[in-house]
Design a protein around this motif. Structure first.
Motif, mmCIF file in Angstrom:
data_model
loop_
_atom_site.group_PDB
_atom_site.id
_atom_site.type_symbol
_atom_site.label_atom_id
_atom_site.label_comp_id
_atom_site.label_asym_id
_atom_site.label_seq_id
_atom_site.Cartn_x
_atom_site.Cartn_y
_atom_site.Cartn_z
ATOM 1 N N THR A 62 16.151 -30.228 21.401
ATOM 2 C CA THR A 62 15.140 -29.273 20.939
ATOM 3 C C THR A 62 13.969 -29.938 20.232
ATOM 4 O OG1 THR A 62 16.357 -28.903 18.864
ATOM 5 C CG2 THR A 62 16.858 -27.438 20.710
ATOM 6 N N SER A 63 13.907 -31.257 20.230
ATOM 7 C CA SER A 63 12.792 -31.935 19.577
ATOM 8 C C SER A 63 11.516 -31.715 20.379
ATOM 9 C CB SER A 63 13.072 -33.430 19.450
ATOM 10 O OG SER A 63 13.177 -34.022 20.731
ATOM 11 N N GLY A 64 10.385 -31.680 19.696
ATOM 12 C CA GLY A 64 9.108 -31.488 20.369
ATOM 13 C C GLY A 64 8.839 -30.027 20.691
ATOM 14 N N GLU A 65 8.046 -29.835 21.738
ATOM 15 C CA GLU A 65 7.655 -28.482 22.137
ATOM 16 C C GLU A 65 8.770 -27.794 22.929
ATOM 17 O OE1 GLU A 65 3.771 -28.297 23.955
ATOM 18 O OE2 GLU A 65 3.259 -30.243 23.108
ATOM 19 N N GLY A 66 8.570 -26.520 23.200
ATOM 20 C CA GLY A 66 9.506 -25.816 24.060
ATOM 21 C C GLY A 66 10.517 -24.997 23.298
ATOM 22 N N ILE A 67 11.793 -25.340 23.438
ATOM 23 C CA ILE A 67 12.879 -24.533 22.897
ATOM 24 C C ILE A 67 12.771 -24.370 21.387
ATOM 25 C CG2 ILE A 67 15.389 -24.372 22.648
ATOM 26 C CD1 ILE A 67 15.584 -25.967 25.287
ATOM 27 N N ALA A 68 12.487 -25.453 20.680
ATOM 28 C CA ALA A 68 12.452 -25.403 19.217
ATOM 29 C C ALA A 68 11.246 -24.653 18.686
ATOM 30 C CB ALA A 68 12.479 -26.817 18.638
ATOM 31 N N SER A 69 10.207 -24.494 19.505
ATOM 32 C CA SER A 69 8.981 -23.839 19.038
ATOM 33 C C SER A 69 9.025 -22.328 19.198
ATOM 34 C CB SER A 69 7.768 -24.410 19.789
ATOM 35 O OG SER A 69 7.877 -24.166 21.179
ATOM 36 N N GLU A 70 10.098 -21.799 19.750
ATOM 37 C CA GLU A 70 10.225 -20.358 19.885
ATOM 38 C C GLU A 70 10.394 -19.717 18.515
ATOM 39 O OE1 GLU A 70 13.433 -19.567 22.538
ATOM 40 O OE2 GLU A 70 12.547 -20.694 24.206
ATOM 41 N N PRO A 71 10.052 -18.437 18.353
ATOM 42 C CA PRO A 71 10.125 -17.795 17.039
ATOM 43 C C PRO A 71 11.553 -17.716 16.494
ATOM 44 C CG PRO A 71 9.162 -16.316 18.691
ATOM 45 C CD PRO A 71 9.541 -17.561 19.385
ATOM 46 N N ASP A 72 11.643 -17.679 15.177
ATOM 47 C CA ASP A 72 12.915 -17.502 14.464
ATOM 48 C C ASP A 72 13.999 -18.482 14.924
ATOM 49 O OD1 ASP A 72 11.840 -15.292 13.053
ATOM 50 O OD2 ASP A 72 12.270 -14.000 14.782
ATOM 51 N N PRO A 73 13.755 -19.788 14.794
ATOM 52 C CA PRO A 73 14.778 -20.753 15.211
ATOM 53 C C PRO A 73 16.009 -20.679 14.321
ATOM 54 C CG PRO A 73 13.034 -21.860 13.998
ATOM 55 C CD PRO A 73 12.564 -20.451 14.222
ATOM 56 N N PRO A 74 17.200 -20.917 14.868
ATOM 57 C CA PRO A 74 18.422 -20.933 14.052
ATOM 58 C C PRO A 74 18.394 -22.088 13.056
ATOM 59 C CG PRO A 74 18.918 -20.785 16.406
ATOM 60 C CD PRO A 74 17.474 -21.129 16.290
ATOM 61 N N LYS A 75 19.314 -22.073 12.117
ATOM 62 C CA LYS A 75 19.450 -23.185 11.184
ATOM 63 C C LYS A 75 19.887 -24.424 11.941
ATOM 64 C CE LYS A 75 20.626 -20.266 7.220
ATOM 65 N NZ LYS A 75 21.650 -19.946 6.189
ATOM 66 N N ALA A 76 19.565 -25.587 11.394
ATOM 67 C CA ALA A 76 19.822 -26.849 12.090
ATOM 68 C C ALA A 76 21.283 -27.034 12.455
ATOM 69 C CB ALA A 76 19.340 -28.021 11.229
ATOM 70 N N GLY A 77 22.199 -26.583 11.598
ATOM 71 C CA GLY A 77 23.621 -26.782 11.844
ATOM 72 C C GLY A 77 24.306 -25.650 12.574
ATOM 73 N N ASP A 78 23.535 -24.658 13.024
ATOM 74 C CA ASP A 78 24.124 -23.507 13.710
ATOM 75 C C ASP A 78 24.245 -23.813 15.198
ATOM 76 O OD1 ASP A 78 24.961 -21.060 14.640
ATOM 77 O OD2 ASP A 78 23.441 -19.884 13.583
ATOM 78 N N PHE A 79 25.254 -24.575 15.555
ATOM 79 C CA PHE A 79 25.418 -24.989 16.946
ATOM 80 C C PHE A 79 25.567 -23.808 17.904
ATOM 81 C CE2 PHE A 79 27.869 -26.172 20.653
ATOM 82 C CZ PHE A 79 27.227 -27.321 21.096
ATOM 83 N N PRO A 80 26.395 -22.800 17.599
ATOM 84 C CA PRO A 80 26.540 -21.682 18.546
ATOM 85 C C PRO A 80 25.220 -20.984 18.863
ATOM 86 C CG PRO A 80 28.327 -21.655 16.951
ATOM 87 C CD PRO A 80 27.345 -22.677 16.473
ATOM 88 N N ALA A 81 24.385 -20.780 17.844
ATOM 89 C CA ALA A 81 23.104 -20.111 18.078
ATOM 90 C C ALA A 81 22.173 -20.969 18.927
ATOM 91 C CB ALA A 81 22.444 -19.764 16.745
ATOM 92 N N TRP A 82 22.126 -22.266 18.642
ATOM 93 C CA TRP A 82 21.301 -23.170 19.444
ATOM 94 C C TRP A 82 21.834 -23.266 20.869
ATOM 95 C CZ3 TRP A 82 16.589 -24.312 18.660
ATOM 96 C CH2 TRP A 82 16.084 -24.502 17.366
ATOM 97 N N ASN A 83 23.145 -23.262 21.014
ATOM 98 C CA ASN A 83 23.753 -23.305 22.339
ATOM 99 C C ASN A 83 23.288 -22.119 23.188
ATOM 100 O OD1 ASN A 83 25.612 -23.931 24.473
ATOM 101 N ND2 ASN A 83 27.058 -22.480 23.590
ATOM 102 N N ASP A 84 23.300 -20.935 22.604
ATOM 103 C CA ASP A 84 22.812 -19.744 23.310
ATOM 104 C C ASP A 84 21.354 -19.894 23.710
ATOM 105 O OD1 ASP A 84 25.185 -18.400 23.280
ATOM 106 O OD2 ASP A 84 24.680 -17.051 21.631
#
Length: 205
Positions: A62-84
């Protein structure tokens, strides 16, 4: 000699390894820890290393543009939310429902497994080995899919219409190296920027 033979080298292409440098380094360290482990607490430590591998994977994907730049990103350690979020991004739409579900399910199960291994006092060698395999599988599942999306690699060759498109890492090109989309059927190539966009047009499009 047996110890050296047991070491696991990172899987995937050179392009995938370059894309996930830190994750692959941590995966190798987890494998080496497994090779040295003989007691339950040492097998638990392998689970901890696998857990860190999955969290590092999320950060690199998720580094850089794209997935991480979407609104309301999960917390850094929330693997299940990032996985989704990552699975939704790389396998969108109704036609990819089963692929998306597989990515989510396997990553979620691996996450639960490594967390269980980290805390169980009855950890065995086979438990740690399974955790390593599950973690490696998740890394391999996401590596190429996210890399192709990040650098906007085409699905089909513009020259021969083949779907046999691979992404190669060429450290000899440019000051920091470049990714190349290559058609395995006809050999056509296209330079791609290391972040996400093409450098110049070529045959594969």
């Amino acid at each position: 000699m047996a110890r050296v033979a047991a070491r696991r080298e990172p899987e995937g292409s050179e392009a995938e390894q370059e894309f996930l440098l830190v994750t692959n380094r941590k995966m190798l360290q987890a494998s080496e820890a497994f090779d040295r482990a003989n007691e339950a607490e040492e097998f638990q430590a392998v689970g901890m290393r696998c857990r860190e591998c999955l969290l590092t994977l999320i950060r690199e994907l998720t580094s850089g543009e794209g997935i991480a730049s979407e609104p309301d990103p999960p917390k850094a350690g929330d693997f299940p939310a990032w996985n989704d979020r990552i699975a939704n991004a790389v396998a969108p739409g109704a036609s990819a429902e089963h692929v998306r579900g597989y990515l989510k399910t396997t990553a979620d199960r691996a996450w639960r497994l490594v967390n269980w291994l980290t805390h169980t006092t009855s950890a065995t060698r086979s438990d740690a080995d399974l955790a390593l395999s599950a973690t490696s599988h998740v890394i391999n599942n996401y590596a190429l899919a996210v890399l192709k999306k990040r650098i906007d690699a085409p699905e089909r060759c513009g020259r021969c219409s083949s779907y046999k498109i691979t992404v190669d890492w060429r450290p000899d090109l440019g000051s920091a190296g470049l990714y190349i989309a290559r058609c395995e059927s006809c050999g056509a190539e296209k330079l791609l920027d290391t972040q996400r966009r093409r450098v110049k047009p070529a045959s594969v499009d």
